[in-house]
Design a protein around this motif. Structure first.
Motif, mmCIF file in Angstrom:
data_model
loop_
_atom_site.group_PDB
_atom_site.id
_atom_site.type_symbol
_atom_site.label_atom_id
_atom_site.label_comp_id
_atom_site.label_asym_id
_atom_site.label_seq_id
_atom_site.Cartn_x
_atom_site.Cartn_y
_atom_site.Cartn_z
ATOM 1 N N TYR A 280 22.605 -36.406 45.843
ATOM 2 C CA TYR A 280 22.196 -37.237 47.686
ATOM 3 C C TYR A 280 20.529 -37.637 47.611
ATOM 4 O O TYR A 280 19.628 -36.493 46.765
ATOM 5 C CB TYR A 280 23.131 -36.146 47.828
ATOM 6 C CG TYR A 280 24.120 -36.099 48.342
ATOM 7 C CD1 TYR A 280 24.848 -37.307 49.095
ATOM 8 C CD2 TYR A 280 25.071 -35.034 47.731
ATOM 9 C CE1 TYR A 280 26.340 -36.948 48.923
ATOM 10 C CE2 TYR A 280 26.237 -35.720 47.516
ATOM 11 C CZ TYR A 280 27.111 -36.426 48.351
ATOM 12 O OH TYR A 280 28.623 -36.167 48.294
ATOM 13 N N VAL A 281 20.542 -38.836 48.899
ATOM 14 C CA VAL A 281 18.849 -38.542 48.454
ATOM 15 C C VAL A 281 19.162 -38.338 50.679
ATOM 16 O O VAL A 281 19.840 -39.351 51.119
ATOM 17 C CB VAL A 281 18.451 -40.304 48.411
ATOM 18 C CG1 VAL A 281 17.040 -40.354 49.468
ATOM 19 C CG2 VAL A 281 18.681 -39.817 46.985
ATOM 20 N N ASP A 282 18.180 -37.353 50.796
ATOM 21 C CA ASP A 282 17.179 -37.262 52.014
ATOM 22 C C ASP A 282 15.966 -38.638 52.656
ATOM 23 O O ASP A 282 15.263 -37.807 52.293
ATOM 24 C CB ASP A 282 17.296 -35.634 52.824
ATOM 25 C CG ASP A 282 16.964 -35.503 54.540
ATOM 26 O OD1 ASP A 282 17.180 -36.629 54.840
ATOM 27 O OD2 ASP A 282 17.462 -34.562 54.130
ATOM 28 N N GLY A 283 16.956 -39.102 53.121
ATOM 29 C CA GLY A 283 14.997 -40.356 53.475
ATOM 30 C C GLY A 283 14.223 -39.723 54.502
ATOM 31 O O GLY A 283 13.565 -40.171 54.565
ATOM 32 N N ASP B 280 13.844 -36.426 53.937
ATOM 33 C CA ASP B 280 12.547 -35.664 53.339
ATOM 34 C C ASP B 280 12.533 -35.845 52.088
ATOM 35 O O ASP B 280 13.060 -36.398 51.206
ATOM 36 C CB ASP B 280 14.017 -34.472 53.281
ATOM 37 C CG ASP B 280 13.302 -32.720 52.823
ATOM 38 O OD1 ASP B 280 12.328 -33.082 52.205
ATOM 39 O OD2 ASP B 280 14.420 -32.321 52.090
ATOM 40 N N ASN C 24 13.629 -34.454 48.398
ATOM 41 C CA ASN C 24 14.909 -35.391 48.560
ATOM 42 C C ASN C 24 15.295 -34.103 48.003
ATOM 43 O O ASN C 24 16.720 -34.114 47.277
ATOM 44 C CB ASN C 24 14.782 -36.123 47.560
ATOM 45 C CG ASN C 24 14.809 -37.504 47.773
ATOM 46 O OD1 ASN C 24 15.060 -37.518 49.153
ATOM 47 N ND2 ASN C 24 13.757 -38.163 46.974
ATOM 48 N N THR C 25 15.184 -32.911 48.625
ATOM 49 C CA THR C 25 16.782 -31.841 48.210
ATOM 50 C C THR C 25 17.580 -31.616 49.842
ATOM 51 O O THR C 25 17.520 -31.651 51.207
ATOM 52 C CB THR C 25 15.778 -30.269 48.148
ATOM 53 O OG1 THR C 25 14.566 -30.397 49.474
ATOM 54 C CG2 THR C 25 14.644 -30.737 47.108
ATOM 55 N N ILE D 6 21.152 -39.503 55.198
ATOM 56 C CA ILE D 6 21.301 -38.988 53.922
ATOM 57 C C ILE D 6 22.824 -39.610 53.265
ATOM 58 O O ILE D 6 23.910 -39.922 54.220
ATOM 59 C CB ILE D 6 21.952 -37.303 54.159
ATOM 60 C CG1 ILE D 6 20.733 -37.080 54.807
ATOM 61 C CG2 ILE D 6 22.469 -36.729 52.542
ATOM 62 C CD1 ILE D 6 21.169 -34.999 55.156
#
Length: 331
Positions: free
Chosen positions: A20-23, A25, A28-29, A51
């Motif tokens: 998954y990618v957190d835009g 953060d 990207n964790t 996310i």
């Protein structure tokens, strides 16, 4: 089930957090909190998009697991909500209709052994179950009352609001049968304040509480422990006498004690001369024994307390006959 879906999805996303990618953060964790956030916005179909799954594995899991879980979650949430609202709506409509119809009914406080026996006696003597309202806080008693096709108010009868829900202010009779004498006294006081004209019958466990119960407003007080004790004593001294007394107290078998009107052709006669076995005469709201000189001759307006076969209708004018002219009817 909804909670299980929520927790399962959170764990599924967290264990596959690398996909998954957190835009918002740069690293990207995904933390456990991020997984919970993603799960809630996904299952609720909000979908902010900050996310998102990027790996093939994460997208495949979303397609074959999380999407069906989302549908199941919404079905559970919406279905349960609609079911509750519909059930509450039906209950409100039922209670509203019942309140409009209910008048001159009987309220029974307590649906234990005594309350059930009282209701069965009322029903056997012609009362409709729809005209009887039960008040009891016990969920088991409430379920039993509903199963017995009775109107049941779940709540503590010592509270004025609960008695108002039962329509105590419009009831003709109130029967109080809880297991605590102090509760019975408080219920009696409250009912008498709401309905000065109701006929209140209350049960007490101890004879010493009878005067207090009468002072509280009860018209008739039944001492359950004394009645059982007398029956035990009679049975020990004379088993046959005990069986006769038990017969009189058992509805639908052998002999019954009943109250009936006086017939025109019985006016002026002695109680002992009637076909029924008269044991008492009610005159001017007072009870006289059949041998009392005051009622040596029966008069218009008298009512008789008789012992008769149980197969006869308890309120019939006399055994085997119905429809005779009553002494208090106009000529």
């Amino acid at each position: 089930m909804a909670v299980a879906i929520l927790v399962g999805t959170v764990l599924l996303v967290y264990f596959d957090r690398d996909g998954y990618v957190d835009g918002n953060d740069p690293t990207n964790t995904l933390s456990l909190l991020d997984s919970f956030y993603y799960t809630t916005v996904t299952l609720s179909t909000t979908g902010y998009g900050d996310i998102a799954p990027v790996s093939d594995q994460a997208r495949l899991v979303n397609a074959i697991i999380i999407t069906p879980a989302r549908i199941a979650f919404l079905v559970l949430l919406i279905g349960t909500t609609l079911e509750v609202l519909a059930s509450q709506g039906r209950e409100m409509i039922r209670v509203s209709r019942w309140r409009k119809k209910m008048d001159q009914h009987v309220v029974v406080v307590g649906y234990g052994t005594k309350g059930r026996s009282a209701i069965e006696t009322l029903v056997s003597n012609g009362y409709q179950r729809e005209a009887i309202v039960v008040v009891d806080p016990n969920p088991v008693a409430v379920a039993d009352g509903n199963r017995d096709q009775l109107v049941v108010i779940a709540g503590d009868a010592t509270r004025r609001g609960v008695l108002r829900q039962a329509g105590a202010e419009k009831a003709t009779h109130v029967i109080i049968t809880t297991d605590r004498d102090d509760s019975n006294v408080l219920v009696t006081l409250t009912v008498r304040q709401l309905n000065p004209d109701a006929w209140i019958v209350a049960a007490v466990r101890e004879h010493e509480n009878v005067p207090l119960m009468r002072q509280s407003g009860a018209n008739s007080v039944i001492t359950s422990s004394d009645a059982v004790g007398r029956l035990l004593g009679l049975s020990s001294m004379s088993p046959m006498l005990g069986s006769v007394m038990e017969d009189l107290m058992t509805y639908g078998e052998g002999l019954e004690v009943a109250e009936r009107d006086l017939l025109v052709n019985e006016v002026g006669k002695q109680p002992q001369s009637l076909p029924d076995q008269v044991i008492a005469v009610i005159r001017d709201e007072k009870v006289y024994r059949y041998f009392d000189p005051v009622v040596s001759l029966l008069g218009r307006g008298d009512r008789l307390v008789v012992v008769r076969p149980a197969k006869e209708l308890p309120w019939a004018p006399r055994p085997g006959t119905h429809g005779e002219e009553l002494a208090d009817e106009d000529d």
